[in-house]
Design a protein around this motif. Structure first.
Motif, PDB file in Angstrom:
ATOM      1  N   SER A  93       0.826  -1.195   0.000  1.00 47.30           N
ATOM      2  CA  SER A  93       0.000   0.000   0.000  1.00 47.30           C
ATOM      3  C   SER A  93       0.868   1.256   0.000  1.00 47.30           C
ATOM      4  O   SER A  93       1.953   1.265   0.568  1.00 47.30           O
ATOM      5  N   SER A  94       0.363   2.304  -0.639  1.00 50.53           N
ATOM      6  CA  SER A  94       1.037   3.601  -0.571  1.00 50.53           C
ATOM      7  C   SER A  94       0.231   4.586   0.269  1.00 50.53           C
ATOM      8  O   SER A  94       0.581   5.756   0.359  1.00 50.53           O
ATOM      9  N   SER A  95      -0.835   4.110   0.883  1.00 48.43           N
ATOM     10  CA  SER A  95      -1.749   4.983   1.622  1.00 48.43           C
ATOM     11  C   SER A  95      -1.073   5.789   2.727  1.00 48.43           C
ATOM     12  O   SER A  95      -1.471   6.914   3.004  1.00 48.43           O
ATOM     13  N   ASP A  96      -0.072   5.221   3.360  1.00 49.40           N
ATOM     14  CA  ASP A  96       0.598   5.912   4.466  1.00 49.40           C
ATOM     15  C   ASP A  96       1.923   6.553   4.063  1.00 49.40           C
ATOM     16  O   ASP A  96       2.691   6.975   4.923  1.00 49.40           O
ATOM     17  N   ASP A  97       2.196   6.624   2.768  1.00 46.99           N
ATOM     18  CA  ASP A  97       3.449   7.231   2.322  1.00 46.99           C
ATOM     19  C   ASP A  97       3.491   8.714   2.685  1.00 46.99           C
ATOM     20  O   ASP A  97       2.499   9.423   2.559  1.00 46.99           O
ATOM     21  N   ARG A  98       4.658   9.159   3.103  1.00 49.38           N
ATOM     22  CA  ARG A  98       4.861  10.568   3.431  1.00 49.38           C
ATOM     23  C   ARG A  98       4.958  11.393   2.149  1.00 49.38           C
ATOM     24  O   ARG A  98       5.305  10.886   1.093  1.00 49.38           O
ATOM     25  N   GLU A  99       4.690  12.672   2.266  1.00 50.31           N
ATOM     26  CA  GLU A  99       4.795  13.566   1.108  1.00 50.31           C
ATOM     27  C   GLU A  99       6.248  13.800   0.701  1.00 50.31           C
ATOM     28  O   GLU A  99       6.534  14.073  -0.458  1.00 50.31           O
ATOM     29  N   ARG A 100       7.157  13.700   1.683  1.00 58.26           N
ATOM     30  CA  ARG A 100       8.586  13.905   1.416  1.00 58.26           C
ATOM     31  C   ARG A 100       9.389  12.841   2.143  1.00 58.26           C
ATOM     32  O   ARG A 100       8.992  12.372   3.201  1.00 58.26           O
ATOM     33  N   ARG A 101      10.539  12.499   1.568  1.00 55.61           N
ATOM     34  CA  ARG A 101      11.454  11.564   2.218  1.00 55.61           C
ATOM     35  C   ARG A 101      12.842  12.186   2.257  1.00 55.61           C
ATOM     36  O   ARG A 101      13.271  12.834   1.312  1.00 55.61           O
ATOM     37  N   ASN A 102      13.541  11.962   3.353  1.00 55.41           N
ATOM     38  CA  ASN A 102      14.900  12.452   3.503  1.00 55.41           C
ATOM     39  C   ASN A 102      15.851  11.364   3.026  1.00 55.41           C
ATOM     40  O   ASN A 102      15.852  10.259   3.559  1.00 55.41           O
ATOM     41  N   LEU A 103      16.657  11.679   2.027  1.00 52.34           N
ATOM     42  CA  LEU A 103      17.588  10.711   1.439  1.00 52.34           C
ATOM     43  C   LEU A 103      19.019  10.893   1.928  1.00 52.34           C
ATOM     44  O   LEU A 103      19.932  10.268   1.405  1.00 52.34           O
ATOM     45  N   SER A 104      19.223  11.728   2.938  1.00 50.57           N
ATOM     46  CA  SER A 104      20.587  12.102   3.338  1.00 50.57           C
ATOM     47  C   SER A 104      21.474  10.917   3.700  1.00 50.57           C
ATOM     48  O   SER A 104      22.664  10.934   3.426  1.00 50.57           O
ATOM     49  N   SER A 105      20.934   9.874   4.276  1.00 48.95           N
ATOM     50  CA  SER A 105      21.765   8.722   4.668  1.00 48.95           C
ATOM     51  C   SER A 105      21.479   7.487   3.817  1.00 48.95           C
ATOM     52  O   SER A 105      21.745   6.371   4.241  1.00 48.95           O
ATOM     53  N   LYS A 106      20.961   7.679   2.618  1.00 45.51           N
ATOM     54  CA  LYS A 106      20.549   6.561   1.766  1.00 45.51           C
ATOM     55  C   LYS A 106      21.586   6.199   0.698  1.00 45.51           C
ATOM     56  O   LYS A 106      21.246   5.856  -0.422  1.00 45.51           O
ATOM     57  N   GLY A 107      22.853   6.254   1.053  1.00 44.70           N
ATOM     58  CA  GLY A 107      23.910   5.806   0.143  1.00 44.70           C
ATOM     59  C   GLY A 107      23.888   6.501  -1.197  1.00 44.70           C
ATOM     60  O   GLY A 107      24.002   7.717  -1.277  1.00 44.70           O
ATOM     61  N   PHE A 108      23.702   5.717  -2.268  1.00 43.32           N
ATOM     62  CA  PHE A 108      23.760   6.301  -3.609  1.00 43.32           C
ATOM     63  C   PHE A 108      22.559   7.184  -3.950  1.00 43.32           C
ATOM     64  O   PHE A 108      22.524   7.802  -5.004  1.00 43.32           O
ATOM     65  N   LEU A 109      21.583   7.294  -3.070  1.00 44.94           N
ATOM     66  CA  LEU A 109      20.481   8.244  -3.260  1.00 44.94           C
ATOM     67  C   LEU A 109      20.712   9.551  -2.505  1.00 44.94           C
ATOM     68  O   LEU A 109      19.972  10.510  -2.678  1.00 44.94           O
ATOM     69  N   SER A 110      21.745   9.605  -1.704  1.00 46.48           N
ATOM     70  CA  SER A 110      22.024  10.788  -0.890  1.00 46.48           C
ATOM     71  C   SER A 110      22.431  11.983  -1.747  1.00 46.48           C
ATOM     72  O   SER A 110      23.097  11.834  -2.774  1.00 46.48           O
ATOM     73  N   GLY A 111      22.026  13.166  -1.299  1.00 51.47           N
ATOM     74  CA  GLY A 111      22.461  14.404  -1.928  1.00 51.47           C
ATOM     75  C   GLY A 111      23.711  14.970  -1.275  1.00 51.47           C
ATOM     76  O   GLY A 111      24.136  16.071  -1.610  1.00 51.47           O
ATOM     77  N   ASN A 112      24.308  14.236  -0.340  1.00 51.34           N
ATOM     78  CA  ASN A 112      25.539  14.666   0.336  1.00 51.34           C
ATOM     79  C   ASN A 112      26.753  14.200  -0.459  1.00 51.34           C
ATOM     80  O   ASN A 112      26.927  13.002  -0.686  1.00 51.34           O
ATOM     81  N   GLU A 113      27.581  15.122  -0.837  1.00 51.36           N
ATOM     82  CA  GLU A 113      28.765  14.794  -1.634  1.00 51.36           C
ATOM     83  C   GLU A 113      29.707  13.842  -0.907  1.00 51.36           C
ATOM     84  O   GLU A 113      30.330  12.974  -1.525  1.00 51.36           O
ATOM     85  N   GLU A 114      29.804  13.971   0.420  1.00 48.13           N
ATOM     86  CA  GLU A 114      30.702  13.096   1.182  1.00 48.13           C
ATOM     87  C   GLU A 114      30.214  11.636   1.164  1.00 48.13           C
ATOM     88  O   GLU A 114      31.008  10.719   1.148  1.00 48.13           O
ATOM     89  N   ILE A 115      28.924  11.442   1.187  1.00 48.61           N
ATOM     90  CA  ILE A 115      28.347  10.091   1.194  1.00 48.61           C
ATOM     91  C   ILE A 115      28.241   9.531  -0.218  1.00 48.61           C
ATOM     92  O   ILE A 115      28.463   8.341  -0.448  1.00 48.61           O
ATOM     93  N   ASN A 116      27.913  10.377  -1.176  1.00 49.52           N
ATOM     94  CA  ASN A 116      27.647   9.968  -2.547  1.00 49.52           C
ATOM     95  C   ASN A 116      28.439  10.852  -3.513  1.00 49.52           C
ATOM     96  O   ASN A 116      27.875  11.703  -4.186  1.00 49.52           O
TER      97      ASN A 116
END
Length: 146
Positions: A93-116
Motif C-alpha cells: 500500500s502507498s496509503s501511508d506514504d509521506r509527502e517527502r522523504r529524507n535521502l541524506s543517509s541513503k547511500g547512492f540516493l544521498s544528496g551529500n557529496e561526502e556520502i555519494n
C-alpha cells in the motif's frame, strides 16, 4: 549549487503518484503507485538520473506456496508473504506514504557529496515497491477485495 534554489535541501525527495484514472499501475490494496524525486542540481546533474526500484519481492496467494521447503519463515532463506497479508502493509500500500522523504543517509540516493561523491547532484528517483510482483503487476480489483 548552480541551478538550485538557495534554500532547497538536496536530500529531500517529493512524492508523486500515478493517476489511477489513466493507469492500472497500483499497489495491492488499490492505492496509487508512488515514487519520490529529488531533483538534480548544476548543469551536468540535471541531465543525469539514478532510478532505484525498491526491493520487497513477490508474494503468494496460497499457503501451499509459502509453506514449501525453502520458504518457511522458520528458515534463514527468504520467503514470500501471503498477498492478503501484504496488501495492508508497507509493501502492499502507498496509503501511508509521506509527502517527502529524507535521502541524506541513503547511500547512492544521498544528496551529500561526502556520502555519494559521484551521483549526489544527479536527479534521484526512488520507485516504491507495493504491487507484490517485482514491478510487473497491475490490478483492476485491489487484493483486499478479491
Amino acid at each position: 549549487r548552480e541551478g538550485s534554489q538557495p534554500d532547497a535541501d538536496p536530500n529531500v525527495a517529493v512524492r508523486h503518484s500515478i493517476d489511477l484514472e489513466s493507469s492500472r499501475a497500483r499497489c495491492m490494496d488499490g492505492s496509487p503507485m508512488t515514487y519520490y524525486v529529488a531533483p538534480g542540481t548544476g548543469t551536468s546533474g540535471r541531465s543525469k538520473w539514478v532510478i532505484y526500484f525498491q526491493g520487497g519481492g513477490w508474494c503468494a496467494g496460497s499457503t501451499d506456496v509459502t509453506n514449501l521447503p525453502g520458504y518457511s519463515p522458520d528458515e534463514d532463506a527468504g520467503h514470500p508473504d501471503l498477498c492478503e497479508q501484504r496488501a495492508g502493509g508497507y509493501h502492499g500500500s502507498s496509503s501511508d506514504d509521506r509527502e517527502r522523504r529524507n535521502l541524506s543517509s541513503k547511500g547512492f540516493l544521498s544528496g551529500n557529496e561526502e556520502i555519494n561523491p559521484m551521483m549526489h547532484s544527479w536527479n534521484r528517483v526512488l520507485v516504491r515497491n507495493c504491487d507484490g510482483t517485482l514491478f510487473l503487476g497491475s490490478a483492476d480489483v485491489p487484493n483486499s477485495q478479491q
